[in-house]
Motif scaffolding. Structure first.
Motif, PDB file in Angstrom:
ATOM      1  N   LYS A  48       0.807  -1.221   0.000  1.00  0.00           N
ATOM      2  CA  LYS A  48       0.000   0.000   0.000  1.00  0.00           C
ATOM      3  C   LYS A  48       0.839   1.269   0.000  1.00  0.00           C
ATOM      4  O   LYS A  48       0.321   2.344  -0.250  1.00  0.00           O
ATOM      5  CB  LYS A  48      -0.969  -0.015   1.188  1.00  0.00           C
ATOM      6  CG  LYS A  48      -2.012  -1.130   1.082  1.00  0.00           C
ATOM      7  CD  LYS A  48      -3.013  -1.099   2.196  1.00  0.00           C
ATOM      8  CE  LYS A  48      -3.980   0.003   2.112  1.00  0.00           C
ATOM      9  NZ  LYS A  48      -5.188  -0.127   1.363  1.00  0.00           N
ATOM     10  N   LYS A  49       2.120   1.153   0.322  1.00  0.00           N
ATOM     11  CA  LYS A  49       3.042   2.300   0.374  1.00  0.00           C
ATOM     12  C   LYS A  49       2.538   3.385   1.324  1.00  0.00           C
ATOM     13  O   LYS A  49       2.758   4.570   1.107  1.00  0.00           O
ATOM     14  CB  LYS A  49       3.267   2.902  -1.023  1.00  0.00           C
ATOM     15  CG  LYS A  49       3.679   1.910  -2.079  1.00  0.00           C
ATOM     16  CD  LYS A  49       5.036   1.329  -1.816  1.00  0.00           C
ATOM     17  CE  LYS A  49       5.467   0.456  -2.986  1.00  0.00           C
ATOM     18  NZ  LYS A  49       6.362  -0.601  -2.645  1.00  0.00           N
ATOM     19  N   ASP A  50       1.856   2.956   2.383  1.00  0.00           N
ATOM     20  CA  ASP A  50       1.367   3.869   3.412  1.00  0.00           C
ATOM     21  C   ASP A  50       2.292   3.699   4.621  1.00  0.00           C
ATOM     22  O   ASP A  50       2.047   2.888   5.516  1.00  0.00           O
ATOM     23  CB  ASP A  50      -0.081   3.550   3.781  1.00  0.00           C
ATOM     24  CG  ASP A  50      -0.694   4.577   4.715  1.00  0.00           C
ATOM     25  OD1 ASP A  50       0.057   5.273   5.447  1.00  0.00           O
ATOM     26  OD2 ASP A  50      -1.938   4.694   4.725  1.00  0.00           O
ATOM     27  N   PHE A  51       3.376   4.466   4.622  1.00  0.00           N
ATOM     28  CA  PHE A  51       4.438   4.270   5.593  1.00  0.00           C
ATOM     29  C   PHE A  51       4.064   4.733   6.996  1.00  0.00           C
ATOM     30  O   PHE A  51       4.564   4.198   7.979  1.00  0.00           O
ATOM     31  CB  PHE A  51       5.719   4.935   5.095  1.00  0.00           C
ATOM     32  CG  PHE A  51       6.105   4.423   3.735  1.00  0.00           C
ATOM     33  CD1 PHE A  51       6.582   3.134   3.573  1.00  0.00           C
ATOM     34  CD2 PHE A  51       5.950   5.210   2.608  1.00  0.00           C
ATOM     35  CE1 PHE A  51       6.914   2.640   2.325  1.00  0.00           C
ATOM     36  CE2 PHE A  51       6.280   4.734   1.344  1.00  0.00           C
ATOM     37  CZ  PHE A  51       6.764   3.439   1.203  1.00  0.00           C
ATOM     38  N   LYS A  52       3.163   5.686   7.085  1.00  0.00           N
ATOM     39  CA  LYS A  52       2.717   6.143   8.402  1.00  0.00           C
ATOM     40  C   LYS A  52       1.907   5.046   9.092  1.00  0.00           C
ATOM     41  O   LYS A  52       2.129   4.742  10.268  1.00  0.00           O
ATOM     42  CB  LYS A  52       1.885   7.420   8.259  1.00  0.00           C
ATOM     43  CG  LYS A  52       1.491   8.027   9.578  1.00  0.00           C
ATOM     44  CD  LYS A  52       0.807   9.354   9.394  1.00  0.00           C
ATOM     45  CE  LYS A  52       0.489   9.968  10.749  1.00  0.00           C
ATOM     46  NZ  LYS A  52      -0.108  11.278  10.632  1.00  0.00           N
ATOM     47  N   LYS A  53       0.981   4.437   8.370  1.00  0.00           N
ATOM     48  CA  LYS A  53       0.193   3.349   8.951  1.00  0.00           C
ATOM     49  C   LYS A  53       1.079   2.140   9.228  1.00  0.00           C
ATOM     50  O   LYS A  53       0.917   1.461  10.244  1.00  0.00           O
ATOM     51  CB  LYS A  53      -0.965   2.955   8.041  1.00  0.00           C
ATOM     52  CG  LYS A  53      -2.126   3.903   8.108  1.00  0.00           C
ATOM     53  CD  LYS A  53      -3.301   3.388   7.323  1.00  0.00           C
ATOM     54  CE  LYS A  53      -4.447   4.376   7.402  1.00  0.00           C
ATOM     55  NZ  LYS A  53      -5.609   3.931   6.616  1.00  0.00           N
ATOM     56  N   ALA A  54       1.995   1.855   8.322  1.00  0.00           N
ATOM     57  CA  ALA A  54       2.908   0.722   8.521  1.00  0.00           C
ATOM     58  C   ALA A  54       3.671   0.898   9.825  1.00  0.00           C
ATOM     59  O   ALA A  54       3.787  -0.046  10.616  1.00  0.00           O
ATOM     60  CB  ALA A  54       3.867   0.599   7.340  1.00  0.00           C
ATOM     61  N   ALA A  55       4.186   2.102  10.060  1.00  0.00           N
ATOM     62  CA  ALA A  55       4.941   2.360  11.295  1.00  0.00           C
ATOM     63  C   ALA A  55       4.068   2.118  12.523  1.00  0.00           C
ATOM     64  O   ALA A  55       4.544   1.580  13.530  1.00  0.00           O
ATOM     65  CB  ALA A  55       5.478   3.790  11.290  1.00  0.00           C
TER      66      ALA A  55
END
Length: 140
Positions: free
Chosen positions: A82-89
């Motif tokens: 998804k390239k959603d790095f904020k949610k991944a973190a």
């Protein structure tokens, strides 16, 4: 069998085996059923299929919320697909927090100490990527 196929890189084989056993398993919350779903979700991640990966890993988390590996897998879906790095973190942070509360006598076959090193590395990667996006956005 699924972990053996995973070590050989046979993603289609993993999907066939795990799908077969998922529907045969009568005890849906048994350790075997949950680990099978974990490998199934991992296979979907490798296939680039977000929705079924998240559906399967969510069932794992419902059964064992203190498993850092499960939270890391959701983080990996958000990071790689998804390239959603904020949610991944955020999911990697959950792995560290909840994984640290896992009992030392837990019967699940995952590495209990894994709750810290991998999520920290991935959180740092997310931070660097988000910072580079911010720098790039300011320059344009």
């Amino acid at each position: 069998e699924a972990s053996l196929l995973l070590s050989m890189g046979d993603i289609d084989g993993i999907m066939n085996v795990t799908q077969h056993y998922t529907f045969l398993e009568t005890k849906k919350s048994s350790m075997a059923a949950i680990m099978n779903r974990y490998y199934y979700a991992l296979a979907f991640l490798h296939k680039g299929q977000v929705r079924p990966a998240l559906q399967n890993i969510n069932l794992c988390i419902c059964a064992k919320p203190l498993m850092a590996e499960f939270w890391c897998l959701i983080g990996d879906v958000y990071y790689h697909l998804k390239k959603d790095f904020k949610k991944a973190a955020g999911f990697y942070e959950n792995a560290m927090i909840l994984g640290s509360r896992r009992h030392k006598s837990d019967r699940y076959p995952m590495d209990i100490s894994k709750y810290k090193e991998y999520p920290q590395k991935m959180i740092e990667s997310c931070r660097k990527i988000n910072e580079s996006f911010g720098v790039y956005a300011l320059k344009t």
